[in-house]
Motif scaffolding. Sequence first.
Motif, mmCIF file in Angstrom:
data_model
loop_
_atom_site.group_PDB
_atom_site.id
_atom_site.type_symbol
_atom_site.label_atom_id
_atom_site.label_comp_id
_atom_site.label_asym_id
_atom_site.label_seq_id
_atom_site.Cartn_x
_atom_site.Cartn_y
_atom_site.Cartn_z
ATOM 1 N N GLN A 179 -16.414 14.727 -0.934
ATOM 2 C CA GLN A 179 -16.688 13.911 0.248
ATOM 3 C C GLN A 179 -16.630 12.420 -0.074
ATOM 4 N N ALA A 180 -16.944 12.080 -1.327
ATOM 5 C CA ALA A 180 -16.869 10.675 -1.741
ATOM 6 C C ALA A 180 -15.428 10.178 -1.707
ATOM 7 N N MET A 181 -14.488 11.046 -2.058
ATOM 8 C CA MET A 181 -13.069 10.682 -1.993
ATOM 9 C C MET A 181 -12.643 10.459 -0.554
ATOM 10 N N PHE A 182 -13.067 11.356 0.362
ATOM 11 C CA PHE A 182 -12.737 11.178 1.773
ATOM 12 C C PHE A 182 -13.327 9.872 2.303
ATOM 13 N N ALA A 183 -14.541 9.541 1.853
ATOM 14 C CA ALA A 183 -15.195 8.312 2.302
ATOM 15 C C ALA A 183 -14.430 7.080 1.826
ATOM 16 N N LEU A 184 -13.991 7.085 0.580
ATOM 17 C CA LEU A 184 -13.252 5.947 0.049
ATOM 18 C C LEU A 184 -11.920 5.769 0.773
ATOM 19 N N CYS A 185 -11.232 6.868 1.018
ATOM 20 C CA CYS A 185 -9.949 6.806 1.737
ATOM 21 C C CYS A 185 -10.157 6.277 3.152
ATOM 22 N N ALA A 186 -11.222 6.728 3.812
ATOM 23 C CA ALA A 186 -11.513 6.258 5.167
ATOM 24 C C ALA A 186 -11.792 4.761 5.177
ATOM 25 N N ALA A 187 -12.548 4.298 4.197
ATOM 26 C CA ALA A 187 -12.873 2.875 4.122
ATOM 27 C C ALA A 187 -11.615 2.030 3.887
ATOM 28 N N LEU A 188 -10.746 2.494 2.999
ATOM 29 C CA LEU A 188 -9.512 1.758 2.723
ATOM 30 C C LEU A 188 -8.599 1.732 3.948
ATOM 31 N N TYR A 189 -8.501 2.861 4.625
ATOM 32 C CA TYR A 189 -7.634 2.941 5.800
ATOM 33 C C TYR A 189 -8.116 2.011 6.910
ATOM 34 N N VAL A 190 -9.391 2.070 7.227
ATOM 35 C CA VAL A 190 -9.931 1.220 8.286
ATOM 36 C C VAL A 190 -9.854 -0.246 7.871
ATOM 37 N N PHE A 191 -10.095 -0.541 6.609
ATOM 38 C CA PHE A 191 -10.041 -1.929 6.129
ATOM 39 C C PHE A 191 -8.658 -2.532 6.353
ATOM 40 N N PHE A 192 -7.606 -1.865 5.878
ATOM 41 C CA PHE A 192 -6.257 -2.423 6.006
ATOM 42 C C PHE A 192 -5.773 -2.395 7.454
ATOM 43 N N SER A 193 -6.194 -1.396 8.224
ATOM 44 C CA SER A 193 -5.834 -1.368 9.644
ATOM 45 C C SER A 193 -6.458 -2.556 10.374
ATOM 46 N N TYR A 194 -7.709 -2.838 10.059
ATOM 47 C CA TYR A 194 -8.395 -3.968 10.691
ATOM 48 C C TYR A 194 -7.786 -5.296 10.246
ATOM 49 N N LYS A 195 -7.372 -5.389 8.982
ATOM 50 C CA LYS A 195 -6.731 -6.614 8.494
ATOM 51 C C LYS A 195 -5.453 -6.877 9.280
ATOM 52 N N LEU A 196 -4.684 -5.825 9.571
ATOM 53 C CA LEU A 196 -3.485 -5.980 10.386
ATOM 54 C C LEU A 196 -3.853 -6.440 11.792
ATOM 55 N N MET A 197 -4.814 -5.776 12.412
ATOM 56 C CA MET A 197 -5.170 -6.085 13.797
ATOM 57 C C MET A 197 -5.780 -7.474 13.936
ATOM 58 N N GLN A 198 -6.445 -7.957 12.889
ATOM 59 C CA GLN A 198 -7.063 -9.280 12.944
ATOM 60 C C GLN A 198 -6.056 -10.412 12.812
ATOM 61 N N LEU A 199 -4.795 -10.085 12.574
ATOM 62 C CA LEU A 199 -3.774 -11.130 12.507
ATOM 63 C C LEU A 199 -3.571 -11.790 13.867
ATOM 64 N N GLN A 200 -4.008 -11.132 14.936
ATOM 65 C CA GLN A 200 -3.990 -11.760 16.274
ATOM 66 C C GLN A 200 -5.382 -11.585 16.892
ATOM 67 N N PRO A 201 -6.318 -12.452 16.513
ATOM 68 C CA PRO A 201 -7.726 -12.291 16.903
ATOM 69 C C PRO A 201 -7.969 -12.329 18.408
ATOM 70 N N ALA A 202 -7.072 -12.959 19.185
ATOM 71 C CA ALA A 202 -7.304 -13.082 20.629
ATOM 72 C C ALA A 202 -7.401 -11.721 21.301
ATOM 73 N N ASN A 203 -6.610 -10.766 20.840
ATOM 74 C CA ASN A 203 -6.606 -9.432 21.454
ATOM 75 C C ASN A 203 -7.026 -8.357 20.452
#
Length: 321
Positions: free
Chosen positions: A61-85
């Motif tokens: 479960q720790a592996m699943f947690a780490l993968c989830a954190a990495l996925y959400v982190f990089f997805s959010y980094k992409l989405m934050q490139l346009q903070p207005a929306n």
Amino acid sequence: VILSACPLVFTAAFRYGVGTDFFSYQTIFESIYNTKQNFYNVDIGFYWLNLLVAQFTENPQAMFALCAALYVFFSYKLMQLQPANFYWSVLLFVLGGYYFIFMNTMKQYMAIAIVSYALKYVKEEKILQFVFFVILGSLFHLSVAIIVVVYLFRKTFVKLRTQILAILVSVAVLPSVASGIRWIVDSFFPRYSIYLERQNLLANELYVFAMILINVSVLLYYHYCNSDVSGKYGSWENILLVMQLIAVFTSITMMYIPLAERVLQIFTFQQLFGIPFFSNKLGKFRSDAFLICWCIGMGAFSFLNLVIYQNHEVFPYHSIF
């Protein structure tokens, strides 16, 4: 931002038996924990990640947690490139199925999120940083290396009429091209041959038609939004248009190579950023109206795909608790 990300990380981290490949990932981790060897021949980055987690715990479960954190982190980094929306992007992330499909194709979607964030460096003309993130993503799933074509064509602008003509021609020549792709993969990348041959529940005519329709619509929408500003295309516009044009070609390829969808996902992930980005050009009222309609439409499509037809087997959700 953190408050919206935490529920997404926790839900994916503490799932149990969710996703077609869940127990395969669990078996891989247990094998690496017990032997420290890569007996399942997984991508080297994913092997190292499992090996790292195995140094601290025997609980997969720790592996699943780490993968989830990495996925959400990089997805959010992409989405934050346009903070207005940004929050529209988060809605698309969930309603568009990107978040839920990750719970099945975890390894690939983690790689896709990493290389999609690397588009930032294509726009900034920072090739070393771009190459670094492409290599990093490729360590988890080699298929994402194909995104380098975006860097090669980042300054290429093709008129809409020419794009439409190219799409029509591709439909005519696709059978021959598909045969060539199969030969290249079988000859040089045999471990990925299964992706060209294995039948997929998603590979039915209705689903393929829907994917083509969605991606053609997004391409036309990108052009339409830009027509309101005298058709001027900057760096982001060109990059997103190249990505979306490739997405259209790839969705058409699904008619002959069902699991071309795996490649399609690489080029459609940018829509989390691209659709809100282009919507900014329409003015607030038209932008919000379109985004509401698009989120509702994609939510309905994801409901049919993931809940009704049970593709990816991510519903019903079960946790470890």
